[in-house]
Design a protein around this motif. Structure first.
Motif, mmCIF file in Angstrom:
data_model
loop_
_atom_site.group_PDB
_atom_site.id
_atom_site.type_symbol
_atom_site.label_atom_id
_atom_site.label_comp_id
_atom_site.label_asym_id
_atom_site.label_seq_id
_atom_site.Cartn_x
_atom_site.Cartn_y
_atom_site.Cartn_z
ATOM 1 N N ILE A 1 -72.926 38.679 -26.564
ATOM 2 C CA ILE A 1 -71.552 38.944 -26.972
ATOM 3 C C ILE A 1 -70.527 38.688 -25.874
ATOM 4 C CG2 ILE A 1 -71.630 41.427 -26.498
ATOM 5 C CD1 ILE A 1 -69.918 39.820 -29.521
ATOM 6 N N THR A 2 -70.868 38.928 -24.631
ATOM 7 C CA THR A 2 -69.904 38.741 -23.552
ATOM 8 C C THR A 2 -69.829 37.300 -23.053
ATOM 9 O OG1 THR A 2 -71.573 39.403 -21.949
ATOM 10 C CG2 THR A 2 -70.091 41.134 -22.763
ATOM 11 N N ALA A 3 -70.808 36.470 -23.422
ATOM 12 C CA ALA A 3 -70.810 35.081 -22.960
ATOM 13 C C ALA A 3 -69.630 34.324 -23.564
ATOM 14 C CB ALA A 3 -72.125 34.404 -23.344
ATOM 15 N N GLU A 4 -68.995 33.517 -22.779
ATOM 16 C CA GLU A 4 -67.913 32.628 -23.225
ATOM 17 C C GLU A 4 -66.648 33.374 -23.654
ATOM 18 O OE1 GLU A 4 -69.417 29.301 -25.770
ATOM 19 O OE2 GLU A 4 -71.244 30.523 -25.722
ATOM 20 N N VAL A 5 -66.490 34.620 -23.221
ATOM 21 C CA VAL A 5 -65.280 35.376 -23.533
ATOM 22 C C VAL A 5 -64.588 35.705 -22.210
ATOM 23 C CG1 VAL A 5 -64.313 37.444 -24.603
ATOM 24 C CG2 VAL A 5 -66.339 36.356 -25.598
ATOM 25 N N SER A 6 -63.331 35.308 -22.106
ATOM 26 C CA SER A 6 -62.558 35.555 -20.888
ATOM 27 C C SER A 6 -62.374 37.046 -20.653
ATOM 28 C CB SER A 6 -61.179 34.899 -20.995
ATOM 29 O OG SER A 6 -61.308 33.511 -21.133
ATOM 30 N N PRO A 7 -62.166 37.430 -19.389
ATOM 31 C CA PRO A 7 -61.902 38.837 -19.088
ATOM 32 C C PRO A 7 -60.616 39.310 -19.775
ATOM 33 C CG PRO A 7 -62.270 37.567 -17.070
ATOM 34 C CD PRO A 7 -62.183 36.589 -18.199
ATOM 35 N N GLY A 8 -60.453 40.619 -19.824
ATOM 36 C CA GLY A 8 -59.244 41.193 -20.386
ATOM 37 C C GLY A 8 -59.481 41.942 -21.681
ATOM 38 N N TRP A 9 -60.700 42.054 -22.104
ATOM 39 C CA TRP A 9 -61.008 42.780 -23.329
ATOM 40 C C TRP A 9 -61.559 44.155 -22.975
ATOM 41 C CZ3 TRP A 9 -66.124 43.998 -23.245
ATOM 42 C CH2 TRP A 9 -66.955 43.191 -22.472
ATOM 43 N N ALA A 10 -61.416 45.109 -23.888
ATOM 44 C CA ALA A 10 -61.981 46.443 -23.711
ATOM 45 C C ALA A 10 -63.193 46.655 -24.610
ATOM 46 C CB ALA A 10 -60.926 47.510 -24.014
ATOM 47 N N LEU A 11 -63.244 45.905 -25.722
ATOM 48 C CA LEU A 11 -64.298 46.089 -26.714
ATOM 49 C C LEU A 11 -64.552 44.762 -27.416
ATOM 50 C CD1 LEU A 11 -66.031 48.218 -28.310
ATOM 51 C CD2 LEU A 11 -64.077 48.424 -29.861
ATOM 52 N N LEU A 12 -65.811 44.437 -27.618
ATOM 53 C CA LEU A 12 -66.199 43.248 -28.378
ATOM 54 C C LEU A 12 -67.146 43.664 -29.492
ATOM 55 C CD1 LEU A 12 -67.002 40.735 -25.478
ATOM 56 C CD2 LEU A 12 -64.971 40.739 -26.934
ATOM 57 N N GLY A 13 -67.124 42.934 -30.592
ATOM 58 C CA GLY A 13 -68.036 43.185 -31.695
ATOM 59 C C GLY A 13 -68.362 41.884 -32.387
ATOM 60 N N GLU A 14 -69.443 41.874 -33.138
ATOM 61 C CA GLU A 14 -69.867 40.650 -33.816
ATOM 62 C C GLU A 14 -70.566 40.990 -35.127
ATOM 63 O OE1 GLU A 14 -73.345 38.391 -32.190
ATOM 64 O OE2 GLU A 14 -71.874 36.747 -32.097
ATOM 65 N N VAL B 1 -74.430 29.081 -46.199
ATOM 66 C CA VAL B 1 -73.196 29.239 -45.418
ATOM 67 C C VAL B 1 -73.471 30.295 -44.351
ATOM 68 C CG1 VAL B 1 -70.775 29.914 -45.506
ATOM 69 C CG2 VAL B 1 -71.763 28.604 -47.403
ATOM 70 N N TRP B 2 -73.441 29.859 -43.104
ATOM 71 C CA TRP B 2 -73.682 30.737 -41.955
ATOM 72 C C TRP B 2 -72.339 31.165 -41.378
ATOM 73 C CZ3 TRP B 2 -78.678 31.997 -40.556
ATOM 74 C CH2 TRP B 2 -79.698 31.244 -41.186
ATOM 75 N N VAL B 3 -72.164 32.477 -41.165
ATOM 76 C CA VAL B 3 -70.888 33.004 -40.695
ATOM 77 C C VAL B 3 -71.122 33.840 -39.434
ATOM 78 C CG1 VAL B 3 -68.906 34.488 -41.244
ATOM 79 C CG2 VAL B 3 -69.984 33.096 -43.050
ATOM 80 N N ALA B 4 -70.293 33.596 -38.418
ATOM 81 C CA ALA B 4 -70.260 34.435 -37.222
ATOM 82 C C ALA B 4 -68.815 34.893 -37.041
ATOM 83 C CB ALA B 4 -70.739 33.669 -35.993
ATOM 84 N N GLN B 5 -68.625 36.193 -36.932
ATOM 85 C CA GLN B 5 -67.307 36.782 -36.693
ATOM 86 C C GLN B 5 -67.369 37.513 -35.351
ATOM 87 O OE1 GLN B 5 -67.042 39.518 -40.023
ATOM 88 N NE2 GLN B 5 -65.944 38.005 -41.266
ATOM 89 N N VAL B 6 -66.477 37.133 -34.423
ATOM 90 C CA VAL B 6 -66.434 37.786 -33.112
ATOM 91 C C VAL B 6 -65.088 38.503 -32.992
ATOM 92 C CG1 VAL B 6 -66.613 37.494 -30.615
ATOM 93 C CG2 VAL B 6 -67.924 35.985 -32.134
ATOM 94 N N TYR B 7 -65.151 39.795 -32.721
ATOM 95 C CA TYR B 7 -63.966 40.661 -32.655
ATOM 96 C C TYR B 7 -63.686 41.081 -31.223
ATOM 97 C CZ TYR B 7 -64.712 41.213 -37.685
ATOM 98 O OH TYR B 7 -64.874 40.981 -39.033
ATOM 99 N N LYS B 8 -62.387 41.240 -30.904
ATOM 100 C CA LYS B 8 -61.993 41.662 -29.559
ATOM 101 C C LYS B 8 -60.885 42.701 -29.648
ATOM 102 C CE LYS B 8 -59.549 38.770 -26.992
ATOM 103 N NZ LYS B 8 -59.213 37.632 -26.099
ATOM 104 N N GLY B 9 -61.010 43.707 -28.805
ATOM 105 C CA GLY B 9 -59.979 44.737 -28.702
ATOM 106 C C GLY B 9 -59.718 45.075 -27.265
#
Length: 160
Positions: free
Chosen positions: A95-108, A152-160
């Motif tokens: 989940i943390t790969a390929e996501v720039s700093p500055g987030w407090a929470l990630l979800g998928e 149909v394959w779906v990936a949803q990546v959330y950031k807070g």
């Protein structure tokens, strides 16, 4: 129906005005969903936009602010949807790969089905997927959709 899904991770008293705003958002989202998801021959980008419209419709119905589109998360999600489709395996990314700093929470949320609406319905029927989609801490989303062999394959990546 074929599906699969997995998940990784009163105001100020103006009720009438709030209700009207929510109804307006739900109506607008329904129009967008009908245009994007209901259309035959949608490309993956249109399907990803439709998936976001469905998520924001659910949030609006509950008075939760809409998610904004995040291109970085969308690129990550698209690569992950491609990978799941290529391997035929439902799994979570790092989940943390390929996501720039500055987030407090990630979800998928990840899933597959016959179409984006079916995957969305499965997400909403699963407490952990629904909780991720409706988490008030999330403010941004990126969604990737890949179609392979009728799935149909779906990936949803959330950031807070």
């Amino acid at each position: 129906m074929r599906t699969g899904a997995s998940t990784h991770t009163e105001t100020n008293g103006h009720r009438r005005g709030r209700g009207i705003r929510i109804l307006a958002r739900m109506t607008a989202a329904a129009v967008i969903v009908a245009a994007l998801v209901g259309a035959t021959g949608c490309d993956p980008t249109q399907m990803a936009s439709g998936s976001m419209a469905l998520a924001n419709r659910e949030r609006a119905a509950r008075g939760i602010p809409a998610l904004r589109w995040d291109p970085e998360l969308a690129a990550k999600a698209a690569r992950w949807a491609d990978r799941m489709a290529a391997t035929g395996t439902l799994s979570h990314s790092t989940i943390t790969a390929e996501v720039s700093p500055g987030w407090a929470l990630l979800g998928e949320n990840v899933g597959w089905g016959d179409d984006v609406e079916i995957v969305h319905d499965r997400f909403m029927k699963s407490p952990s997927h629904r909780d991720t989609m409706l988490n008030r801490s999330f403010r941004a989303v990126g969604i990737g959709v890949t179609v392979k062999d009728g799935k149909v394959w779906v990936a949803q990546v959330y950031k807070g």
